[in-house]
Design a protein around this motif. Structure first.
Motif, PDB file in Angstrom:
ATOM      1  N   HIS A 140    -128.474   7.205  11.572  1.00  0.00           N
ATOM      2  CA  HIS A 140    -127.134   7.728  11.780  1.00  0.00           C
ATOM      3  C   HIS A 140    -126.109   6.613  11.571  1.00  0.00           C
ATOM      4  N   VAL A 141    -125.067   6.929  10.834  1.00  0.00           N
ATOM      5  CA  VAL A 141    -123.998   5.971  10.541  1.00  0.00           C
ATOM      6  C   VAL A 141    -122.742   6.418  11.280  1.00  0.00           C
ATOM      7  N   ALA A 142    -122.034   5.459  11.876  1.00  0.00           N
ATOM      8  CA  ALA A 142    -120.799   5.769  12.585  1.00  0.00           C
ATOM      9  C   ALA A 142    -119.728   4.748  12.220  1.00  0.00           C
ATOM     10  N   LEU A 143    -118.498   5.205  12.209  1.00  0.00           N
ATOM     11  CA  LEU A 143    -117.350   4.348  11.940  1.00  0.00           C
ATOM     12  C   LEU A 143    -116.354   4.559  13.067  1.00  0.00           C
ATOM     13  N   SER A 144    -116.087   3.501  13.813  1.00  0.00           N
ATOM     14  CA  SER A 144    -115.225   3.572  14.995  1.00  0.00           C
ATOM     15  C   SER A 144    -115.733   4.622  15.974  1.00  0.00           C
ATOM     16  N   GLY A 145    -117.062   4.730  16.079  1.00  0.00           N
ATOM     17  CA  GLY A 145    -117.683   5.651  17.021  1.00  0.00           C
ATOM     18  C   GLY A 145    -117.827   7.068  16.524  1.00  0.00           C
ATOM     19  N   ARG A 146    -117.296   7.370  15.343  1.00  0.00           N
ATOM     20  CA  ARG A 146    -117.374   8.727  14.804  1.00  0.00           C
ATOM     21  C   ARG A 146    -118.446   8.796  13.721  1.00  0.00           C
ATOM     22  N   PRO A 147    -119.276   9.847  13.734  1.00  0.00           N
ATOM     23  CA  PRO A 147    -120.352   9.946  12.743  1.00  0.00           C
ATOM     24  C   PRO A 147    -119.804  10.080  11.325  1.00  0.00           C
ATOM     25  N   VAL A 148    -120.512   9.474  10.380  1.00  0.00           N
ATOM     26  CA  VAL A 148    -120.164   9.551   8.966  1.00  0.00           C
ATOM     27  C   VAL A 148    -121.297  10.267   8.245  1.00  0.00           C
ATOM     28  N   SER A 149    -120.955  11.286   7.486  1.00  0.00           N
ATOM     29  CA  SER A 149    -121.961  12.054   6.756  1.00  0.00           C
ATOM     30  C   SER A 149    -122.235  11.397   5.411  1.00  0.00           C
ATOM     31  N   LEU A 150    -123.482  10.950   5.223  1.00  0.00           N
ATOM     32  CA  LEU A 150    -123.898  10.311   3.978  1.00  0.00           C
ATOM     33  C   LEU A 150    -125.116  11.027   3.418  1.00  0.00           C
ATOM     34  N   THR A 151    -125.282  10.974   2.119  1.00  0.00           N
ATOM     35  CA  THR A 151    -126.504  11.476   1.508  1.00  0.00           C
ATOM     36  C   THR A 151    -127.634  10.492   1.813  1.00  0.00           C
ATOM     37  N   ALA A 152    -128.877  10.915   1.557  1.00  0.00           N
ATOM     38  CA  ALA A 152    -130.021  10.037   1.803  1.00  0.00           C
ATOM     39  C   ALA A 152    -129.919   8.764   0.970  1.00  0.00           C
TER      40      ALA A 152
END
Length: 224
Positions: A140-152
Motif C-alpha cells: 500500500h502506498v500513501a502520500l501525506s497519510g492518504r492512500p494512492v491508487s497505483l497499478t501493479a
C-alpha cells in the motif's frame, strides 16, 4: 523486485511462485543448481530462494561457490532438514535466512521482503521518504497519510526506487529489476510509467538526472 526460485519440486515451485507473484514479485524458476548457477551469473536478481536438496548437488555447495565469487545477493534457504547442524551448514555457506519445510508459503514472502529491505539498509517494513510511504508487506502506498491508487507495475517501479533512494537508478537497472526478462521494456515505456507516477505523486518527487536515470526526492527544494 525479481527473485530466482531454485526448487526441483515442481508442485511446490508452482505454489510458491504464485504466492510470490501475488505479492508483486517477478519470479524466475530453476529446477537444479546448474541452471540456477547460469542464471545467477548472467541475469540480475534481488534475492534467491534456494532448496538444499537439489538433484545435482547440495544447495549449500552452489551457495558456497557463489559467495566465493563475491555474489552477494540475499539467499533464503528452504529445506526439510530440521537438525541444527544442517541449519549451521546453510549459514556457514552464506545463507541469510532459513525456512524449514513444511512451511506457510506466506512466511517465505515475509522473510524475502525483509531480506531485500535489509540489503538496501532499511529495517522498518514501511519505507518512508518525506510524506511518501510504502508498506512492503501490503504494497500500500500513501502520500501525506492518504492512500494512492497505483497499478501493479507502477507499484513495483516505485518500490524499487524507494528501496534504492536516495541513489540514482538508471533505466537499465529498472528494466533488469522491475520487469520480466522476456518482456523487458524499451526506455520509452519506462519514461511513460515514470510520467504516470509523477502525476499521481507530484512531478517534483521523481527527478531525472540527465544521462544517469531517476532519483526519488523527499522535498521539492532538492529538485534540480
Amino acid at each position: 523486485m525479481k527473485c530466482l526460485l531454485v526448487e526441483d519440486d515442481q508442485a511446490l515451485a508452482r505454489e510458491l511462485g504464485q504466492i510470490l507473484e501475488d505479492g508483486d514479485w517477478i519470479v524466475e524458476h530453476a529446477p537444479n543448481g546448474q541452471e540456477a548457477d547460469f542464471l545467477i551469473r548472467t541475469e540480475v536478481y534481488d534475492a534467491v530462494i534456494l532448496d538444499v536438496g537439489l538433484p545435482d548437488g547440495e544447495g549449500t555447495r552452489w551457495l558456497t561457490a557463489w559467495r566465493d565469487d563475491d555474489i552477494t545477493l540475499p539467499v533464503l534457504i528452504l529445506t526439510a532438514r530440521e537438525r541444527w547442524s544442517d541449519k549451521a551448514a546453510g549459514f556457514t555457506a552464506g545463507a541469510d535466512d532459513y525456512v524449514t519445510k513444511p512451511f506457510e508459503p506466506a512466511e517465505v514472502l515475509f522473510r524475502l521482503r525483509a531480506l531485500v529491505r535489509r540489503s538496501h539498509g532499511h529495517a522498518h517494513p514501511v519505507l518512508k521518504l518525506g510524506e511518501l510511504s510504502l508498506d512492503t508487506h501490503t504494497q500500500h502506498v500513501a502520500l501525506s497519510g492518504r492512500p494512492v491508487s497505483l497499478t501493479a507495475q507502477e507499484t513495483r517501479l516505485l518500490s524499487y526506487l524507494m528501496h534504492a533512494a536516495p541513489r540514482v537508478v538508471s533505466r537499465s537497472e529498472l528494466a533488469e529489476h522491475v520487469y520480466d526478462r522476456d518482456h523487458e521494456p524499451d526506455s520509452n515505456v519506462i519514461d511513460v510509467q515514470i510520467s504516470r507516477l509523477r502525476r499521481k505523486l507530484g512531478a517534483w518527487r521523481i527527478a531525472t538526472q540527465r544521462g544517469q536515470g531517476y532519483r526519488l526526492l523527499d522535498a521539492p527544494q532538492d529538485a534540480p
